[in-house]
Every structure is written in structure tokens, then in C-alpha cells.
Write a protein that holds these residues in place. Structure first.
Motif, PDB file in Angstrom:
ATOM      1  N   SER A 154      -5.276   7.546   4.230  1.00  0.00           N
ATOM      2  CA  SER A 154      -5.198   7.488   5.692  1.00  0.00           C
ATOM      3  C   SER A 154      -3.762   7.594   6.176  1.00  0.00           C
ATOM      4  N   LYS A 155      -2.826   7.040   5.405  1.00  0.00           N
ATOM      5  CA  LYS A 155      -1.413   7.111   5.792  1.00  0.00           C
ATOM      6  C   LYS A 155      -0.934   8.554   5.804  1.00  0.00           C
ATOM      7  N   TRP A 156      -1.343   9.337   4.794  1.00  0.00           N
ATOM      8  CA  TRP A 156      -0.850  10.705   4.720  1.00  0.00           C
ATOM      9  C   TRP A 156      -1.653  11.654   5.599  1.00  0.00           C
TER      10      TRP A 156
ATOM     11  N   ARG B 273      -5.917   3.245   2.131  1.00  0.00           N
ATOM     12  CA  ARG B 273      -4.639   3.101   2.835  1.00  0.00           C
ATOM     13  C   ARG B 273      -3.738   4.308   2.575  1.00  0.00           C
TER      14      ARG B 273
END
Length: 280
Positions: free
Chosen positions: A51-53, A48
Motif C-alpha cells: 500500500s505504501k508503494w 503495509r
């Protein structure tokens, strides 16, 4: 885990270590479980955060660090700067959600070694390692990745470009711009301090879209000096504002990465990160 600013710094360090680890492994072959374990996180949490960054999964990101990635970019995403400039990508341009505004200081400011110029500086975390940022009242004028050369050498390198300027530690005055740059949101003002030829080269780099690349000879043609390829290469290497003035997007004609003032591992990571975000 720390809260607030401490949490952001912690996330920066996690992503930086993950990128370093992936790059050191050649870009392929590390599983999500292996990476998560090395980052001391659960696979789901690490996935998470990464993938967020980055915008894509760790597995997909590794594909962009393959050895032939630069050549693929040159073949598939070579940017013709004359076209980019003609369609309005020079001047104020977008880097994803980040809006850049810049102005060039007078040639006399550079020629005088920055005499009378007040420059603030501070040290900041980033996913690509520690960053030294410098700025005037007009905006950021320097941003250097520190890990490859160390703090002392990085400061001497940037400050030495404007030896007669007055340097003051004031990270609070730069914090918002640096955070906006790496969060890819908001507006960042840049102050370009260099010789007229250097500034022309840096302005050409600003026209190269994220996720694309150019060549030194293409930059030379775009600024009206097709025979000055070597001088262009020197000016690219003297770019003081890493990441935001994207000298990492300049490759050799062969597709080789060429040099990078702040270390080739950072250049590879930046190119892979930008391509992953564009494709994600």
C-alpha cells in the motif's frame, strides 16, 4: 532484512514479484494471505509495504488488472492532447510528485549516430523488474525494462540507437535520477535524442496525464500529422525512455493494448499501477 540501499532493493524485488504474480493470475482471485505467504511476509507487513508503494491495497490493485481495464480507461479517461497542451501539460509536466524537465538534442546528434556524445549507463532494480538506464550530462536519455529481453539484448537495443556514442559504466551518476523516478519524488532531467518526428511524438506522450490514456491516431492529430498514424506507432515503439516518457499510455482505438517494446505484462502493470495511485 537488509538495511539502507539493500532494504530499498529488497522492497523493489518484493513489489516486482507481487505484481508479476498478480498479473500472471489474471488480476483477480489472490487473497492477501496467499500473496503474503508467497512473498514470505506476514499479511500485515506485506499489506503495509504494498500500500505504501502502490497507494492502494493488493485487493484493490487487482481490480485494475481486470481484462477490460484498458477499454475502461479508453472510455472513461481518454485524454485529448490538444486540450492537455493548451492547459500547460506539455512542456514541463507533473507525474504525481515527480517533476520532469526535458530538452531535445539537436537533429544532428541523432543523425550522426551520437558521434561525440558521452553516455553513462547502469543497471538498477525497480518494482517492474530490472532497469537499464543511460544518461548524458543533460539528463536521462534511455531507460529500458530488462526482464523480457535480457541484459545483453536490452543494452544492444538502447546503445544501437546511438552507435557512435561512447558508453561508460557509471551507475553512480544515474542513481539519483532513477531512484527519484520510481519513488515519484524530486526532479528528473531528460535528454530526448531522436529524429525530429520521433521527438514530436514523445513530447505528445509527455502531455498525457498519469492514470489516463491516448490513442495513436490522437497523437497523430496532436502533432499535426493526422495521416501518419502508422509512423506515430513506430515512433511510440522507439521511445527510449520507458516509464518517464509514457508510451505505455498509448492504446489502439479499439481499447486493445497494442504492442509494448519491453513486454505487455509490464505495460499492463504500469497502467494498473497509475490508475490505482490516481484513484487511491
Amino acid at each position: 532484512m537488509p538495511d539502507g540501499k539493500g532494504e530499498q532493493d529488497y522492497h523493489y524485488q518484493v513489489i516486482r514479484r507481487a505484481i508479476d504474480r498478480i498479473d500472471a493470475h489474471g488480476g483477480t482471485g489472490l487473497t492477501l494471505e496467499q500473496l503474503a505467504a508467497e512473498m514470505q511476509m506476514s499479511p500485515a507487513h506485506f499489506q503495509r509495504l504494498f500500500s505504501k508503494w502502490v497507494g492502494v491495497s493488493p485487493k484493490r490493485y487487482q481490480q485494475y488488472l481486470a481484462l477490460d481495464h484498458a477499454k475502461t480507461l479508453l472510455r472513461d479517461r481518454f485524454t485529448t492532447l490538444e486540450t492537455a497542451q493548451g492547459t500547460g501539460l506539455s512542456g514541463s509536466g507533473r507525474l504525481h510528485d515527480l517533476f520532469l524537465r526535458w530538452e531535445a538534442m539537436s537533429p544532428g546528434t541523432y543523425a550522426s549516430g551520437g558521434a561525440g556524445l558521452k553516455i553513462n549507463y547502469g543497471w538498477f532494480p525497480s518494482p517492474f523488474g530490472e532497469v537499464l538506464a543511460m544518461g548524458t550530462a543533460a539528463g536521462l536519455c534511455g531507460m529500458a525494462f530488462v526482464d523480457d529481453m535480457g541484459r545483453e539484448a536490452a543494452f544492444a537495443d538502447l546503445a544501437g540507437r546511438w552507435p557512435k556514442a561512447a558508453f561508460t559504466p557509471a551507475p553512480e551518476r544515474l542513481k539519483a535520477s532513477v531512484e527519484a523516478a520510481f519513488a515519484q519524488s524530486g526532479t528528473v532531467d531528460l535528454a530526448l535524442i531522436g529524429a525530429p518526428f520521433q521527438i514530436k511524438v514523445w513530447e505528445a506522450l509527455l502531455a498525457v496525464p498519469s492514470g489516463h490514456v491516448t490513442t495513436y491516431s490522437e497523437i497523430a492529430r496532436a502533432i499535426g500529422s493526422p495521416g501518419a498514424v502508422r509512423a506515430v506507432g513506430t515512433a511510440v515503439g522507439r521511445n527510449p525512455i520507458s516509464f518517464l516518457i509514457p508510451c505505455h499510455r498509448a492504446l489502439r482505438k479499439s481499447g486493445a493494448l497494442g504492442g509494448y517494446h519491453w513486454g505487455l505484462p509490464v505495460k499492463r502493470a504500469l497502467l494498473a499501477w497509475e490508475t490505482a495511485r490516481l484513484d487511491g
